[in-house]
Structures are given as C-alpha cells and as structure tokens.
Design a protein around this motif. Structure first.
Motif, PDB file in Angstrom:
ATOM      1  N   ILE A 196       0.021  18.719  -5.779  1.00 17.91           N
ATOM      2  CA  ILE A 196       0.783  19.162  -4.614  1.00 17.91           C
ATOM      3  C   ILE A 196       0.281  18.495  -3.330  1.00 17.91           C
ATOM      4  O   ILE A 196       1.039  18.295  -2.389  1.00 17.91           O
ATOM      5  CB  ILE A 196       0.735  20.712  -4.502  1.00 17.91           C
ATOM      6  CG1 ILE A 196       1.773  21.231  -3.502  1.00 17.91           C
ATOM      7  CG2 ILE A 196      -0.628  21.218  -4.124  1.00 17.91           C
ATOM      8  CD1 ILE A 196       1.961  22.749  -3.510  1.00 17.91           C
ATOM      9  N   HIS A 197      -1.011  18.118  -3.310  1.00 22.51           N
ATOM     10  CA  HIS A 197      -1.561  17.502  -2.102  1.00 22.51           C
ATOM     11  C   HIS A 197      -1.542  15.968  -2.174  1.00 22.51           C
ATOM     12  O   HIS A 197      -2.188  15.308  -1.350  1.00 22.51           O
ATOM     13  CB  HIS A 197      -3.012  17.975  -1.876  1.00 22.51           C
ATOM     14  CG  HIS A 197      -3.146  19.442  -1.572  1.00 22.51           C
ATOM     15  ND1 HIS A 197      -3.000  19.953  -0.310  1.00 22.51           N
ATOM     16  CD2 HIS A 197      -3.411  20.503  -2.374  1.00 22.51           C
ATOM     17  CE1 HIS A 197      -3.180  21.277  -0.330  1.00 22.51           C
ATOM     18  NE2 HIS A 197      -3.421  21.630  -1.570  1.00 22.51           N
ATOM     19  N   ALA A 198      -0.820  15.407  -3.139  1.00 25.18           N
ATOM     20  CA  ALA A 198      -0.894  13.965  -3.411  1.00 25.18           C
ATOM     21  C   ALA A 198      -0.780  13.057  -2.181  1.00 25.18           C
ATOM     22  O   ALA A 198      -1.542  12.095  -2.049  1.00 25.18           O
ATOM     23  CB  ALA A 198       0.152  13.576  -4.454  1.00 25.18           C
ATOM     24  N   PRO A 199       0.149  13.289  -1.252  1.00 25.13           N
ATOM     25  CA  PRO A 199       0.272  12.341  -0.129  1.00 25.13           C
ATOM     26  C   PRO A 199      -0.833  12.479   0.913  1.00 25.13           C
ATOM     27  O   PRO A 199      -0.926  11.641   1.808  1.00 25.13           O
ATOM     28  CB  PRO A 199       1.621  12.715   0.516  1.00 25.13           C
ATOM     29  CG  PRO A 199       2.330  13.595  -0.480  1.00 25.13           C
ATOM     30  CD  PRO A 199       1.243  14.281  -1.247  1.00 25.13           C
ATOM     31  N   LEU A 200      -1.661  13.531   0.796  1.00 28.67           N
ATOM     32  CA  LEU A 200      -2.624  13.836   1.866  1.00 28.67           C
ATOM     33  C   LEU A 200      -4.013  13.297   1.534  1.00 28.67           C
ATOM     34  O   LEU A 200      -4.896  14.046   1.107  1.00 28.67           O
ATOM     35  CB  LEU A 200      -2.673  15.359   2.083  1.00 28.67           C
ATOM     36  CG  LEU A 200      -1.360  15.995   2.549  1.00 28.67           C
ATOM     37  CD1 LEU A 200      -1.413  17.519   2.403  1.00 28.67           C
ATOM     38  CD2 LEU A 200      -1.068  15.625   4.006  1.00 28.67           C
ATOM     39  N   THR A 201      -4.187  11.995   1.698  1.00 29.07           N
ATOM     40  CA  THR A 201      -5.506  11.404   1.458  1.00 29.07           C
ATOM     41  C   THR A 201      -5.960  10.644   2.697  1.00 29.07           C
ATOM     42  O   THR A 201      -5.141  10.181   3.487  1.00 29.07           O
ATOM     43  CB  THR A 201      -5.487  10.461   0.237  1.00 29.07           C
ATOM     44  OG1 THR A 201      -4.448   9.490   0.417  1.00 29.07           O
ATOM     45  CG2 THR A 201      -5.252  11.222  -1.054  1.00 29.07           C
ATOM     46  N   PHE A 202      -7.284  10.493   2.828  1.00 27.48           N
ATOM     47  CA  PHE A 202      -7.855   9.959   4.061  1.00 27.48           C
ATOM     48  C   PHE A 202      -8.926   8.912   3.763  1.00 27.48           C
ATOM     49  O   PHE A 202      -9.417   8.819   2.643  1.00 27.48           O
ATOM     50  CB  PHE A 202      -8.462  11.111   4.877  1.00 27.48           C
ATOM     51  CG  PHE A 202      -7.472  12.215   5.128  1.00 27.48           C
ATOM     52  CD1 PHE A 202      -6.519  12.091   6.121  1.00 27.48           C
ATOM     53  CD2 PHE A 202      -7.458  13.347   4.329  1.00 27.48           C
ATOM     54  CE1 PHE A 202      -5.568  13.074   6.327  1.00 27.48           C
ATOM     55  CE2 PHE A 202      -6.511  14.343   4.525  1.00 27.48           C
ATOM     56  CZ  PHE A 202      -5.577  14.207   5.530  1.00 27.48           C
ATOM     57  N   GLY A 203      -9.281   8.192   4.830  1.00 25.82           N
ATOM     58  CA  GLY A 203     -10.308   7.174   4.670  1.00 25.82           C
ATOM     59  C   GLY A 203      -9.855   6.193   3.607  1.00 25.82           C
ATOM     60  O   GLY A 203      -8.697   5.799   3.544  1.00 25.82           O
ATOM     61  N   GLY A 204     -10.782   5.830   2.725  1.00 28.10           N
ATOM     62  CA  GLY A 204     -10.428   4.867   1.677  1.00 28.10           C
ATOM     63  C   GLY A 204      -9.826   5.528   0.452  1.00 28.10           C
ATOM     64  O   GLY A 204      -9.432   4.854  -0.499  1.00 28.10           O
ATOM     65  N   ALA A 205      -9.757   6.865   0.450  1.00 27.34           N
ATOM     66  CA  ALA A 205      -9.311   7.549  -0.773  1.00 27.34           C
ATOM     67  C   ALA A 205      -7.812   7.353  -0.971  1.00 27.34           C
ATOM     68  O   ALA A 205      -7.046   7.318  -0.020  1.00 27.34           O
ATOM     69  CB  ALA A 205      -9.621   9.040  -0.674  1.00 27.34           C
ATOM     70  N   ARG A 206      -7.421   7.242  -2.231  1.00 25.70           N
ATOM     71  CA  ARG A 206      -6.001   7.108  -2.554  1.00 25.70           C
ATOM     72  C   ARG A 206      -5.738   7.925  -3.805  1.00 25.70           C
ATOM     73  O   ARG A 206      -6.468   7.821  -4.795  1.00 25.70           O
ATOM     74  CB  ARG A 206      -5.671   5.628  -2.768  1.00 25.70           C
ATOM     75  CG  ARG A 206      -4.217   5.382  -3.061  1.00 25.70           C
ATOM     76  CD  ARG A 206      -3.692   4.134  -2.353  1.00 25.70           C
ATOM     77  NE  ARG A 206      -2.242   4.081  -2.453  1.00 25.70           N
ATOM     78  CZ  ARG A 206      -1.606   3.511  -3.468  1.00 25.70           C
ATOM     79  NH1 ARG A 206      -2.275   2.937  -4.454  1.00 25.70           N
ATOM     80  NH2 ARG A 206      -0.284   3.517  -3.509  1.00 25.70           N
ATOM     81  N   HIS A 207      -4.692   8.712  -3.752  1.00 23.65           N
ATOM     82  CA  HIS A 207      -4.382   9.546  -4.912  1.00 23.65           C
ATOM     83  C   HIS A 207      -3.751   8.728  -6.026  1.00 23.65           C
ATOM     84  O   HIS A 207      -2.836   7.943  -5.787  1.00 23.65           O
ATOM     85  CB  HIS A 207      -3.416  10.669  -4.513  1.00 23.65           C
ATOM     86  CG  HIS A 207      -2.962  11.477  -5.685  1.00 23.65           C
ATOM     87  ND1 HIS A 207      -3.785  12.385  -6.305  1.00 23.65           N
ATOM     88  CD2 HIS A 207      -1.795  11.479  -6.384  1.00 23.65           C
ATOM     89  CE1 HIS A 207      -3.133  12.923  -7.330  1.00 23.65           C
ATOM     90  NE2 HIS A 207      -1.935  12.397  -7.394  1.00 23.65           N
ATOM     91  N   ARG A 208      -4.244   8.935  -7.248  1.00 27.39           N
ATOM     92  CA  ARG A 208      -3.663   8.266  -8.413  1.00 27.39           C
ATOM     93  C   ARG A 208      -3.066   9.353  -9.306  1.00 27.39           C
ATOM     94  O   ARG A 208      -3.784  10.254  -9.763  1.00 27.39           O
ATOM     95  CB  ARG A 208      -4.794   7.561  -9.151  1.00 27.39           C
ATOM     96  CG  ARG A 208      -4.318   6.823 -10.339  1.00 27.39           C
ATOM     97  CD  ARG A 208      -4.517   5.338 -10.100  1.00 27.39           C
ATOM     98  NE  ARG A 208      -5.034   4.716 -11.318  1.00 27.39           N
ATOM     99  CZ  ARG A 208      -4.252   4.155 -12.207  1.00 27.39           C
ATOM    100  NH1 ARG A 208      -2.949   4.147 -12.033  1.00 27.39           N
ATOM    101  NH2 ARG A 208      -4.782   3.613 -13.278  1.00 27.39           N
TER     102      ARG A 208
END
Ligand code: PLP
Length: 389
Positions: free
Chosen positions: A208-220
């Motif tokens: 549910i939080h997939a689009p909410l990433t920060f810094g270098g993090a990326r949701h896979r």
C-alpha cells in the motif's frame, strides 16, 4: 533541506483541528496546549486537484451507482501504467481487481488462498489490525519479531521458517514496511521466496505504501522478483496512502498466478462488492493525473524526514523511514514505567501510535506520522525534546 515556503506550511494545527479528521480529533490537551495528531496513517495535505476534480465530476455526473466493468477496467489500466512507469513492473490489467481496502484483500486472501485453518505469520512490529484481524476470522497468529541488523529492522527468516514448519500457511509481507519504514532489498525478498517455497506456503504482499520511498530507496514489487514469488503471492495495494484518500474505499488486488486468478473469479465477488464507485474514479485520476502532486508531496516529506533526522532527542532512538511517512521512535532507553505514547501525550501533547499496539516487539516504541505541515512537525519535535529534558 529546502527552506523556501510551501503551500502545505500554512496548514496550522488550528486549521487541522477545525477540519475534524480522526487524526486531529483526539480529546485533551497538554500543559494548556492543544494536541498534535501524529498517529493514524493519513496525511494532513489536501488531495491532488486530479482527485478533487474526479470527485466533483462524479457528483456532477451522478456517477454514484454500482460499479460498472468499464470503470474497473479503466482503474486497472491506470494502476498497471503507474506501476510499470514508477515501480518498474506492470501487472496485467486483467489481473487487477477492485477491493474497498487492503484489509478486505487480506481477509479474502486468508479465506480463499491459504490452507484452511492454517496460522498466519506476521513479522512484528506490524500494522496494528494485522494483529487482531486473524483472530476475528478464526485464524491463529504467529508473531515473528523482526531482528536488528545495525540500526535496521530485518526479517527473521529462521523464525518464519520455524513457523511454517509448525504448520503456518501464509506470511504477511508489508513492503514498504509500516511501522519500521524499511524498504526491503532484492536479497531479502529472494530469501523470503526461498523460505516460502520450501514449505509450499503463501504470501500476502501488502504494498500500500509502494510509491512512498525516499533517498536512494526504491520499492520493488515482490511479484516482480521471481516466477516463484509471483506464483505464491497475492498482492494488495491502493492509491490511498500516496494520494491521501483512505476514506474513498478503493484498493487493488493484483493476481499473479493463473489458478489464483480463477479462484478470485469464483470467490472475489464479496470482497469486491464494497469498493466505492467514487473511489474507483478518483483512484484512476490519481494514478493517471496525480503524479505531479505525488512528486511534490514526496519532496516535502523528504524535508520532513531531514527535520526529524536532525533532531536531538536524548534517550530516543529515531528510525527515519526509507519508505512510508511513518518514523519509529524507540523510547526504551528512557526507562518509562508507562507506555511511551501516554507519556508523550501528557508531557508533549503529541499523539503517536504506541508500539505495543504493533505487537510485542514494538513495546517501548512509538510510530510518529511525519506527514504534516513542516512548522507543525517542528513544533511536535520541539515538544518531544522539551518533554525529554
Ligand atoms: C501497511 C498498511 N496496510 C494496510 C493499511 C490499511 O489499508 P486500508 O485502509 O486500505 O485497509 C495501512 C493503513 O495505514 C497500512 O499502513
């Protein structure tokens, strides 16, 4: 950190209290000051124009009847486009189904996709209802405390392995993770797949939080990591966290296995039925036309993270999230003889989620919602710091 002002900066505590949201309607005060709402996972920011326009058009066009297949198909296509462009993996739109919310997707998955009667494995601390809902649908819950690797929370897969060996059938994988803010990396996700496959178990992947990433993090997306993962997973997501629309009651189930898709066709009606038509239309607009708003919110939240990271809170170990807008504050170092959230409501007037509600492993911690106006967040952090001195 950006110092120029932003329209969200004008969202004062008084303004939010007058709005009457759940987040801002906890009764009480602290040392003569109003309470700052920082618990439930919704944002203080007004919705995207695309969402507001879609809701107005829904009302103006009297589109509040039952949900037609065409609008579902449009939402599914918008979901797939967004996931493909932003998350690097696009589901088949024909395998994206509407649900009112992720919790409904969860209960349907437990009922129809896990071995009858089998226990549910939940890494903790966890999103609070995952601790209580299994019992409500007659399933045993096995809490698996997350381990610490340096400052990071990590999954304890040996413990998950033991839970499956003892008969559990389904792992709840929340990624990005609420409440620890972790975004799991490929190696961790591959290790999850290995354990699940070894036992013929299933995964409910809450993204549910997939689009909410920060810094270098990326949701896979977990299903994108391997065919095996796709074969044992039911994924649930929603635009509701990233676009702040949880009250619109529209989420998505993504089916990545042929047999699961057939099973959903036979059993999914009840889960789908509660999906709100205005929510579907607003969700379609969010995924398609709300990306600029989302980027603006992500940049704003990035600066809110930096504000918290720079705070001096002696005795409190702060985990700034890589994903989600939820920070974890470990207050065990304070040696309080009460739940820390009670202490900080009383002494700082900041209402946070107590970690114990997130499972035994969360006891002594708190979840702080960063998605407020920056001046309000600054005041919340100052109040917490003052309560510590
Ligand atoms: C990880 C996670 N899953 C599920 C939910 C609930 O989602 P829904 O309102 O779609 O049931 C939340 C809400 O905060 C959440 O953070």
């Amino acid at each position: 950190m950006t110092t120029t002002s932003h329209r969200f900066d004008a969202l004062t505590a008084e303004h939010m209290r007058a709005g009457g949201s759940w987040k801002w309607s906890t009764p009480g005060e602290s040392h003569g000051r109003g309470l700052i709402g920082a618990f439930v996972a919704e944002m203080d920011y007004p919705v995207a124009d695309a969402v507001a326009d879609a809701l107005r058009a829904t009302a103006d066009g009297s589109r509040c009847g039952y949900l037609p297949d065409g609008w579902v198909a449009d939402m599914a296509a918008a979901t797939a486009e967004f996931w493909g462009e932003r998350l690097g993996w696009a589901p088949d739109p024909g395998r994206v189904r509407p649900v009112p919310d992720v919790l409904t997707a969860f209960t349907a998955t437990v009922r129809h996709f896990s071995r009858p009667g089998s226990a549910i494995v939940l890494p903790t601390p966890a999103y609070m209802p995952f601790l209580t809902v299994p019992g409500m649908i007659d399933r045993e819950l096995v809490q698996v405390p997350m381990a610490r690797d340096g400052g990071r929370f990590v999954l304890d897969l040996d413990a998950v392995d033991r839970a499956f060996a003892a008969g559990a059938g389904l792992l709840v994988l929340t990624n990005p993770h609420n409440p620890t803010g972790r975004v799991f990396d490929d190696a961790e996700l591959a290790a999850v797949t290995e354990v699940v496959e070894r036992h013929g178990a299933r995964v409910f992947s809450d993204e549910i939080h997939a689009p909410l990433t920060f810094g270098g993090a990326r949701h896979r997306p977990y299903v994108a990591t391997s065919d095996a993962a796709a074969g044992h997973t039911v994924t649930a997501t929603s635009a509701s966290k990233a676009w702040n629309t949880p009250g619109l009651k529209c989420g998505q189930v993504i089916l990545s296995d042929d047999a699961d898709a057939a099973r959903w066709e036979a059993t999914g009606y009840l889960a789908e039925h509660g999906t709100a038509t205005p929510g579907v239309l607003a969700t379609t607009a969010a995924y398609r036309d709300g990306r600029g708003w989302l980027d603006d919110v992500l940049a704003y939240l990035e600066d809110n993270r930096a504000l918290l990271a720079a705070a001096d809170l002696p005795g409190v170990d702060v985990t700034v999230p890589d994903g989600t807008y939820l920070a974890w504050l470990d207050a065990r170092g304070l040696g309080l003889d009460e739940p820390p959230s009670d202490f900080f409501v009383r002494e700082a007037g900041v209402v946070m989620t107590d970690g114990a509600a997130c499972g035994e492993a969360g006891r002594g911690g708190m979840r702080l919602n960063l998605a407020m106006a920056r001046p309000v967040l600054a005041e919340a952090v100052e109040r917490i710091a003052a309560a510590l001195s």
